[in-house]
Design a protein around this motif. Sequence first.
Motif, PDB file in Angstrom:
ATOM      1  N   LEU A   1      49.245  70.938  34.433  1.00 56.03           N
ATOM      2  CA  LEU A   1      48.181  71.923  34.258  1.00 56.03           C
ATOM      3  C   LEU A   1      47.727  71.953  32.808  1.00 56.03           C
ATOM      4  CD1 LEU A   1      49.026  75.097  36.355  1.00 56.03           C
ATOM      5  CD2 LEU A   1      47.160  73.474  36.644  1.00 56.03           C
ATOM      6  N   ASN A   2      48.724  71.866  31.902  1.00 62.59           N
ATOM      7  CA  ASN A   2      48.412  71.837  30.481  1.00 62.59           C
ATOM      8  C   ASN A   2      47.520  70.669  30.130  1.00 62.59           C
ATOM      9  OD1 ASN A   2      49.209  73.800  28.700  1.00 62.59           O
ATOM     10  ND2 ASN A   2      51.364  73.297  28.965  1.00 62.59           N
ATOM     11  N   ARG A   3      47.930  69.502  30.666  1.00 67.21           N
ATOM     12  CA  ARG A   3      47.143  68.300  30.391  1.00 67.21           C
ATOM     13  C   ARG A   3      45.720  68.466  30.883  1.00 67.21           C
ATOM     14  NH1 ARG A   3      50.820  63.860  31.711  1.00 67.21           N
ATOM     15  NH2 ARG A   3      49.444  63.406  33.454  1.00 67.21           N
ATOM     16  N   GLN A   4      45.601  69.066  32.067  1.00 68.93           N
ATOM     17  CA  GLN A   4      44.265  69.289  32.619  1.00 68.93           C
ATOM     18  C   GLN A   4      43.456  70.220  31.735  1.00 68.93           C
ATOM     19  OE1 GLN A   4      44.097  70.535  36.707  1.00 68.93           O
ATOM     20  NE2 GLN A   4      45.467  68.886  37.313  1.00 68.93           N
ATOM     21  N   ALA A   5      44.134  71.271  31.247  1.00 68.01           N
ATOM     22  CA  ALA A   5      43.441  72.241  30.404  1.00 68.01           C
ATOM     23  C   ALA A   5      42.965  71.586  29.116  1.00 68.01           C
ATOM     24  CB  ALA A   5      44.360  73.427  30.102  1.00 68.01           C
ATOM     25  N   VAL A   6      43.818  70.730  28.548  1.00 69.66           N
ATOM     26  CA  VAL A   6      43.456  70.032  27.310  1.00 69.66           C
ATOM     27  C   VAL A   6      42.278  69.085  27.561  1.00 69.66           C
ATOM     28  CG1 VAL A   6      44.245  68.332  25.609  1.00 69.66           C
ATOM     29  CG2 VAL A   6      45.715  70.253  26.223  1.00 69.66           C
ATOM     30  N   ALA A   7      42.349  68.342  28.668  1.00 67.06           N
ATOM     31  CA  ALA A   7      41.270  67.415  29.004  1.00 67.06           C
ATOM     32  C   ALA A   7      39.956  68.173  29.167  1.00 67.06           C
ATOM     33  CB  ALA A   7      41.606  66.653  30.287  1.00 67.06           C
ATOM     34  N   ARG A   8      40.069  69.335  29.811  1.00 61.45           N
ATOM     35  CA  ARG A   8      38.883  70.149  30.036  1.00 61.45           C
ATOM     36  C   ARG A   8      38.272  70.608  28.708  1.00 61.45           C
ATOM     37  NH1 ARG A   8      36.924  73.459  33.951  1.00 61.45           N
ATOM     38  NH2 ARG A   8      38.476  72.606  35.347  1.00 61.45           N
ATOM     39  N   LEU A   9      39.143  71.050  27.817  1.00 65.04           N
ATOM     40  CA  LEU A   9      38.682  71.539  26.524  1.00 65.04           C
ATOM     41  C   LEU A   9      38.028  70.397  25.740  1.00 65.04           C
ATOM     42  CD1 LEU A   9      38.741  74.260  25.118  1.00 65.04           C
ATOM     43  CD2 LEU A   9      40.734  73.479  23.834  1.00 65.04           C
ATOM     44  N   ASP A  10      38.668  69.214  25.813  1.00 70.97           N
ATOM     45  CA  ASP A  10      38.121  68.000  25.196  1.00 70.97           C
ATOM     46  C   ASP A  10      36.684  67.766  25.632  1.00 70.97           C
ATOM     47  OD1 ASP A  10      40.034  67.045  23.620  1.00 70.97           O
ATOM     48  OD2 ASP A  10      40.457  65.231  24.786  1.00 70.97           O
ATOM     49  N   ILE A  11      36.497  67.803  26.955  1.00 68.59           N
ATOM     50  CA  ILE A  11      35.176  67.535  27.504  1.00 68.59           C
ATOM     51  C   ILE A  11      34.195  68.623  27.076  1.00 68.59           C
ATOM     52  CG2 ILE A  11      33.843  67.334  29.649  1.00 68.59           C
ATOM     53  CD1 ILE A  11      36.238  65.934  30.888  1.00 68.59           C
ATOM     54  N   GLU A  12      34.695  69.879  27.069  1.00 72.35           N
ATOM     55  CA  GLU A  12      33.820  70.983  26.675  1.00 72.35           C
ATOM     56  C   GLU A  12      33.300  70.812  25.252  1.00 72.35           C
ATOM     57  OE1 GLU A  12      35.574  74.767  28.603  1.00 72.35           O
ATOM     58  OE2 GLU A  12      34.338  75.447  26.936  1.00 72.35           O
ATOM     59  N   VAL A  13      34.212  70.471  24.343  1.00 72.93           N
ATOM     60  CA  VAL A  13      33.831  70.301  22.938  1.00 72.93           C
ATOM     61  C   VAL A  13      32.861  69.127  22.792  1.00 72.93           C
ATOM     62  CG1 VAL A  13      34.684  69.658  20.648  1.00 72.93           C
ATOM     63  CG2 VAL A  13      35.929  71.349  22.012  1.00 72.93           C
ATOM     64  N   ALA A  14      33.241  67.991  23.421  1.00 76.37           N
ATOM     65  CA  ALA A  14      32.401  66.793  23.324  1.00 76.37           C
ATOM     66  C   ALA A  14      31.025  67.034  23.932  1.00 76.37           C
ATOM     67  CB  ALA A  14      33.095  65.618  24.020  1.00 76.37           C
ATOM     68  N   LEU A  15      31.006  67.825  24.988  1.00 76.98           N
ATOM     69  CA  LEU A  15      29.757  68.080  25.709  1.00 76.98           C
ATOM     70  C   LEU A  15      28.802  68.944  24.885  1.00 76.98           C
ATOM     71  CD1 LEU A  15      28.373  67.479  28.353  1.00 76.98           C
ATOM     72  CD2 LEU A  15      29.607  69.382  29.398  1.00 76.98           C
ATOM     73  N   SER A  16      29.368  69.944  24.189  1.00 81.35           N
ATOM     74  CA  SER A  16      28.481  70.787  23.395  1.00 81.35           C
ATOM     75  C   SER A  16      27.901  69.978  22.231  1.00 81.35           C
ATOM     76  CB  SER A  16      29.213  72.035  22.897  1.00 81.35           C
ATOM     77  OG  SER A  16      30.245  71.668  22.023  1.00 81.35           O
ATOM     78  N   GLN A  17      28.687  69.001  21.725  1.00 74.98           N
ATOM     79  CA  GLN A  17      28.152  68.099  20.693  1.00 74.98           C
ATOM     80  C   GLN A  17      27.117  67.148  21.289  1.00 74.98           C
ATOM     81  OE1 GLN A  17      31.798  66.366  19.341  1.00 74.98           O
ATOM     82  NE2 GLN A  17      32.187  67.987  17.839  1.00 74.98           N
ATOM     83  N   ALA A  18      27.368  66.732  22.535  1.00 77.35           N
ATOM     84  CA  ALA A  18      26.456  65.792  23.194  1.00 77.35           C
ATOM     85  C   ALA A  18      25.037  66.345  23.264  1.00 77.35           C
ATOM     86  CB  ALA A  18      26.955  65.472  24.604  1.00 77.35           C
ATOM     87  N   LEU A  19      24.963  67.629  23.546  1.00 80.16           N
ATOM     88  CA  LEU A  19      23.656  68.280  23.643  1.00 80.16           C
ATOM     89  C   LEU A  19      22.941  68.227  22.292  1.00 80.16           C
ATOM     90  CD1 LEU A  19      21.924  69.864  25.684  1.00 80.16           C
ATOM     91  CD2 LEU A  19      23.002  71.955  24.859  1.00 80.16           C
ATOM     92  N   ASP A  20      23.688  68.563  21.219  1.00 81.72           N
ATOM     93  CA  ASP A  20      23.100  68.546  19.874  1.00 81.72           C
ATOM     94  C   ASP A  20      22.732  67.133  19.438  1.00 81.72           C
ATOM     95  OD1 ASP A  20      23.549  71.249  19.787  1.00 81.72           O
ATOM     96  OD2 ASP A  20      25.510  71.048  18.818  1.00 81.72           O
ATOM     97  N   ARG A  21      23.542  66.164  19.860  1.00 80.64           N
ATOM     98  CA  ARG A  21      23.307  64.779  19.421  1.00 80.64           C
ATOM     99  C   ARG A  21      22.301  64.041  20.286  1.00 80.64           C
ATOM    100  NH1 ARG A  21      29.605  63.169  18.996  1.00 80.64           N
ATOM    101  NH2 ARG A  21      30.130  64.280  17.074  1.00 80.64           N
ATOM    102  N   GLY A  22      21.789  64.716  21.303  1.00 78.92           N
ATOM    103  CA  GLY A  22      20.798  64.067  22.165  1.00 78.92           C
ATOM    104  C   GLY A  22      21.388  62.998  23.061  1.00 78.92           C
ATOM    105  N   GLU A  23      22.640  63.200  23.500  1.00 78.25           N
ATOM    106  CA  GLU A  23      23.267  62.206  24.375  1.00 78.25           C
ATOM    107  C   GLU A  23      23.035  62.479  25.860  1.00 78.25           C
ATOM    108  OE1 GLU A  23      26.988  61.362  21.292  1.00 78.25           O
ATOM    109  OE2 GLU A  23      27.394  62.225  23.266  1.00 78.25           O
ATOM    110  N   LEU A  24      22.406  63.612  26.176  1.00 72.85           N
ATOM    111  CA  LEU A  24      22.121  63.900  27.581  1.00 72.85           C
ATOM    112  C   LEU A  24      20.782  63.274  27.959  1.00 72.85           C
ATOM    113  CD1 LEU A  24      23.284  67.611  27.947  1.00 72.85           C
ATOM    114  CD2 LEU A  24      24.563  65.500  28.324  1.00 72.85           C
ATOM    115  N   ARG A  25      20.710  62.778  29.182  1.00 68.38           N
ATOM    116  CA  ARG A  25      19.502  62.120  29.678  1.00 68.38           C
ATOM    117  C   ARG A  25      19.206  62.626  31.078  1.00 68.38           C
ATOM    118  NH1 ARG A  25      19.872  60.218  25.533  1.00 68.38           N
ATOM    119  NH2 ARG A  25      20.685  58.273  24.667  1.00 68.38           N
ATOM    120  N   LEU A  26      17.948  62.517  31.480  1.00 72.15           N
ATOM    121  CA  LEU A  26      17.610  62.763  32.877  1.00 72.15           C
ATOM    122  C   LEU A  26      17.229  61.438  33.528  1.00 72.15           C
ATOM    123  CD1 LEU A  26      15.505  66.081  32.813  1.00 72.15           C
ATOM    124  CD2 LEU A  26      17.925  65.753  33.377  1.00 72.15           C
TER     125      LEU A  26
END
Length: 278
Positions: free
Chosen positions: A16-41
């Motif tokens: 569960l811990n590992r999952q929580a860490v992975a989730r947090l990882d993705i959350e942090v990277a994702l909020s940066q992704a938006l700022d860096r213009g890495e999201l596409r449609l």
Amino acid sequence: AKEQGRNRLCFFTHDLNRQAVARLDIEVALSQALDRGELRLHYQPKVGAASGRVMGAEALLRWQRGADLVPPGLFVPIAEQSSLILEIGAWVIDQACAQLARWRADGLAMPRIAVNVAARQFAAGDLDRVVGQALRRHGVPPACLELEVTESMLIDRPGEGVDMLRRLKDLGVKLSLDDFGTGYSSLAYLRQFPIDALKVDKSFVDHIGIGPDGSAIVDAVISLAHRLGLAVVAEGVETPAQQAHLRAQGCDELQGYGLARPMPADAFEAWCAGREVA
Ligand code: C2E
Ligand code: CA
Ligand code: CA
Ligand code: CA
């Protein structure tokens, strides 16, 4: 046995811990992704079942993470657990309107782009404001934007749900009920929702041609929708046999790999070039 049980519990919490860490990882990277213009449609065509014309496209989110193109199934559910989905969702709506405006300026009269709306965006209470702002910012006719909502986000709080749908409807945007038949299947509510179309879920389309009753649900949904004055879009259409069946049943629009896969905007433009756009 007790020892074993404790070990298992240990593994379990560790996991569960590992999952929580992975989730947090993705959350942090994702909020940066938006700022860096890495999201596409990417855009997947919706095609008139009878006419073969391009009726519009569904915008589907992708994350260009380095060399990887991450599909939404791997990050949208995580974004949906936090307010990050509100930012991302507003970005999706704004991008779709920007794309509509560009296509119209270039002489490609795309009738509609549909975007997916997450439950949290719907529950936030200001979706009509977010949508209205994007439409005005890009000078797009409201009827060119379609919002795909799911039954489950309406069933939780039907009163507020219908209220928001009305406010969106008053803006002039199109509304469709996505993944129809997979959720809390709310036939009783269907008449109260001011929606324009139903999207029959892929799982029902998959059964067409399989066994004697394979198409029973698809056929019933098409006729129910038409009785209620709604258009029907079939998703996940892969085979010619599915296409032929849906056409014969009077389904209005088809979407699926059998017609075209989701693609970047420039590839979508090229795909449209040889076709009639409604
Ligand atoms: P959905 O709204 O049901 O979208 C249809 C999914 O089915 C898309 O997957 C599409 O690529 C895929 N698909 C279309 N035709 C076929 C077919 O013929 N065969 C098969 N096997 N698949 C087909 P995708 O792009 O991976 O999106 C998955 C889900 O992620 C979407 O399901 C939607 O719920 C969510 N999603 C995508 N973009 C957004 C977004 O901008 N915001 C939110 N909140 N959710 C999104
Ligand atoms: Ca959808
Ligand atoms: Ca769907
Ligand atoms: Ca689906």
